[in-house]
Scaffold this active site. Structure first.
Site, PDB file in Angstrom:
ATOM      1  CE  LYS A   1     -18.721 -10.806 -20.604  1.00 21.61           C
ATOM      2  NZ  LYS A   1     -20.005 -11.465 -20.767  1.00 21.61           N
TER       3      LYS A   1
ATOM      4  CG  ASN B   1     -19.083 -33.918 -18.152  1.00 19.24           C
ATOM      5  OD1 ASN B   1     -19.043 -34.028 -16.927  1.00 19.24           O
ATOM      6  ND2 ASN B   1     -18.091 -33.384 -18.839  1.00 19.24           N
TER       7      ASN B   1
ATOM      8  CD  GLU C   1     -21.319  -9.433 -23.485  1.00 20.66           C
ATOM      9  OE1 GLU C   1     -20.331 -10.028 -23.016  1.00 20.66           O
ATOM     10  OE2 GLU C   1     -22.450  -9.974 -23.580  1.00 20.66           O
TER      11      GLU C   1
ATOM     12  CE  LYS D   1     -15.642 -19.410 -21.603  1.00 18.05           C
ATOM     13  NZ  LYS D   1     -15.726 -17.941 -21.569  1.00 18.05           N
TER      14      LYS D   1
END
Length: 620
Positions: A497, A100, A493, A615
């Protein structure tokens, strides 16, 4: 981004590798692969797409070894192809590696290796590492066909790391050493799980849950020599260090779906508990304040702070923006919110009394970590607000606050966001009590904070109603989200989303700014989502709502219980409990999370693993 797993012990490696990779799916990926050793036979299987495709291939391919490594790749250097998937091999096939991070000088190293006759099989920067290790192994052995020793492999890895510029978390497996894994990290996390006659390696703790409760977090520039019965940690190019074995504070039910169809929905409904966990032990009735044991700065030092900088990316930036409103309102300290990706390259003036908070869910966000390092290099105190214990930012900050939200598997953050907001609210209370808030004001704020989880639980009862509203608007191509004061960040926000998981264009604005351009977008096919609970700006936002209605725009309103005035005007209404103005955004965001979830589901989108997103964004 990307995920790493490794196993060495007495059991077959591939069952753990597959299970671990599934638990790392939330990090974002577009290909996956595993390698295992059975004696001196190295088996490698890769696949493009989801883990299920890799699992299907493994059913017909023999992986019998009790040592192995696995990886989920999010494409950076080279397209998402089987050829570019990890693990990568060195030219002689003796070494397999998963990695990674980003090797910034890979092109230069690739050219040097090609000039030396090395033929590359992929476009990745990771293969450069494998080929360099092979090259150093060849240089260290009189007979290139002789078996590699442990000392030779460790020396080759260390020599390779010296030549790398960039970030890495990597695990190396050698065909000649079926009892050994070598792991190293710089700027990309690795954790080692300690079992009974077995060890596990992963890029975060999720794959280890249910297998061990003992873990070791590797620090930057550390190298681990891992065998079934032993673990030795040393500084790269240095001596051995005494590693600290910690307890894995995650339960299996926290990383399992349970009865929920998706992690995102599970995590939306976990928010009453995650908020309670964020507040647990931090509200002090005796002093009418919040307490934080990890700030590592004395109250006398914090009283001298005359400016706070909050830096973050994405959803965490929206929490930071709310934090600006909260801290300035309760503590009267000037606050500046900076995108971490911009702050790292700017040179803003900061005086001696400036304090930085880096806000991040994963604790590994590359831009946020770089911004923190730059501010820390200039001598300013740095604190972190983070969810992942042992993460890079948590280790490098001078102190900070853990969210205690539990693992968040869905890529689109929900419970971590509201936990960040409540931590910032408690910090605002803390700084306020240090300065000018009275005991009575502090006690009232504590009571309001304690009522918050139940108010969020009440807001969750609108789920069925939100689903019906989503059915009406699922085919719309554009949305506007509008709020004012504390709920301006809520509008941002909510729009994010919807974009993240349904791929629908949405923009958030301060409601009054609508007249300064966005109102041109209002038509019968563009819904406007108003966040309009009762409060000091209620009448102002109501005027903006009426402007949209006058132009034929459909309105979805998130408003207070029993608000008939809004109900008479809006096309669809979602009621939420009344909460104090400063905490209302934590309640009001809940139906917007559910709206995004249901629209995405109705559009056939993968709500937990949206395309192109990860994420933990560990590349710039």
């Amino acid at each position: 981004m990307c995920g790493i797993v490794g196993y060495i012990g007495g059991d077959l490696a591939t069952p753990f590798l597959l299970e671990g990779l599934r638990r790392l799916e939330y990090r974002g990926y577009d290909s996956a692969g595993v390698a295992s050793l059975d004696g001196s036979r190295m088996a490698v299987t890769r696949a493009v797409g989801r883990i299920e495709r890799l699992a299907a291939r493994l059913e017909s391919e023999e992986h019998l070894g009790s040592i192995g490594i696995g990886h989920t790749r999010w494409a950076t250097h080279g397209a998402a192809t089987e050829q570019n998937a990890h693990p990568h091999l060195g030219g002689r096939g003796r070494v397999a590696i998963v990695h990674n991070g980003v090797i910034e000088n890979h092109q230069q190293l690739r050219q040097q290796l090609e000039n030396a006759g090395v033929t590359f099989q992929s476009e990745t920067d990771t293969e450069v590492i494998a080929q360099l290790i092979e090259q150093h192994l060849g240089a260290s052995a009189e007979d290139v066909d002789a078996a590699v020793t442990q000392e030779q492999l460790v020396s080759a890895v260390e020599a390779t790391l010296k030549r790398l510029q960039g970030t890495y978390g990597l695990v190396v497996m050698c065909r000649d050493l079926p009892d050994l894994l070598v792991a190293a990290r710089l700027g990309s996390p690795l954790v080692v799980g300690v079992g009974r006659h077995e060890h596990f390696i992963a890029s975060d703790a999720a794959p280890l849950v249910g297998h061990t409760e003992k873990i070791v977090y590797l620090a930057d520039r550390q190298l681990a020599i891992v065998k079934a019965d032993s673990l030795h940690v040393r500084e790269q190019h240095g001596g051995r260090v005494r590693h600290q074995v910690e307890r894995l504070a995650v339960e299996s039910e926290e990383v399992d779906l349970g009865d929920c169809p998706h992690y995102m929905l599970k995590e939306i409904f976990e928010q009453p508990d995650s908020l309670r966990n964020a507040m647990r032990g931090r509200l002090d009735d005796n002093d009418a304040t919040a307490v934080f044991g990890g700030l590592n700065l004395r109250p006398q030092q914090l009283r001298q702070i005359d400016r706070i900088v909050l830096t973050a990316c994405g959803t965490s930036w929206h929490a930071a923006l709310l934090g600006e409103y909260l801290i300035e309102e309760l503590a009267r300290i000037p606050v500046e919110v900076e995108y971490a990706s911009e702050l790292r390259y700017r040179n803003p003036p900061m005086d001696n009394q400036t304090l930085l908070f880096a806000i991040t869910q994963s604790g590994e966000t590359a831009d946020t970590l770089a911004a923190l390092r730059e501010v820390k290099r200039k001598g300013h105190p740095t604190l972190a607000i983070c969810n992942v214990i042992g993460s890079s930012i948590a280790q490098e900050a001078d102190g900070g606050v853990y969210l205690h939200a539990g693992p968040e598997i869905g890529v689109a953050s929900t419970k971590a966001y509201t936990s960040q907001c409540v931590v910032l609210a408690m910090l605002a209370l803390y700084f306020g009590r240090l300065r000018h808030l009275s005991f009575e004001q502090g006690q009232a704020a504590i009571e309001q904070l304690r009522a918050l989880p139940d108010q969020v639980a009440e807001a969750l009862r609108a789920n069925d109603q939100v689903r019906r509203i989503a059915e009406r608007y699922k085919d719309c191509a554009n949305f506007l989200y509008l709020g004012r004061q504390f709920n301006f960040p809520t509008a941002l926000e909510g729009a994010l989303k919807l974009k993240e998981i349904s791929y629908v264009h949405a923009e958030g604005y301060p409601a009054a700014e609508m007249k300064h351009g966005p109102i041109a977008l209002v038509d019968s096919s563009t819904p406007s989502v108003f966040i309009i609970p009762r409060g000091s700006v209620y009448d102002k936002v109501m005027a903006n709502l009426e402007e949209v209605k006058a132009r034929g725009g459909p309105v979805i309103a998130v408003c207070s219980e029993g608000d008939d005035r809004v109900a008479d005007l809006a096309d669809d209404v979602i009621h939420v409990p009344d909460a104090p103005t400063w905490l209302q955004p934590i309640v009001s965001i809940v139906p917007l999370q559910m709206l995004a979830y249901h629209i995405a589901l109705l559009r056939g989108c993968d709500v937990d693993k949206p395309r192109n997103l990860a994420k933990s964004v560990t590349v710039e």
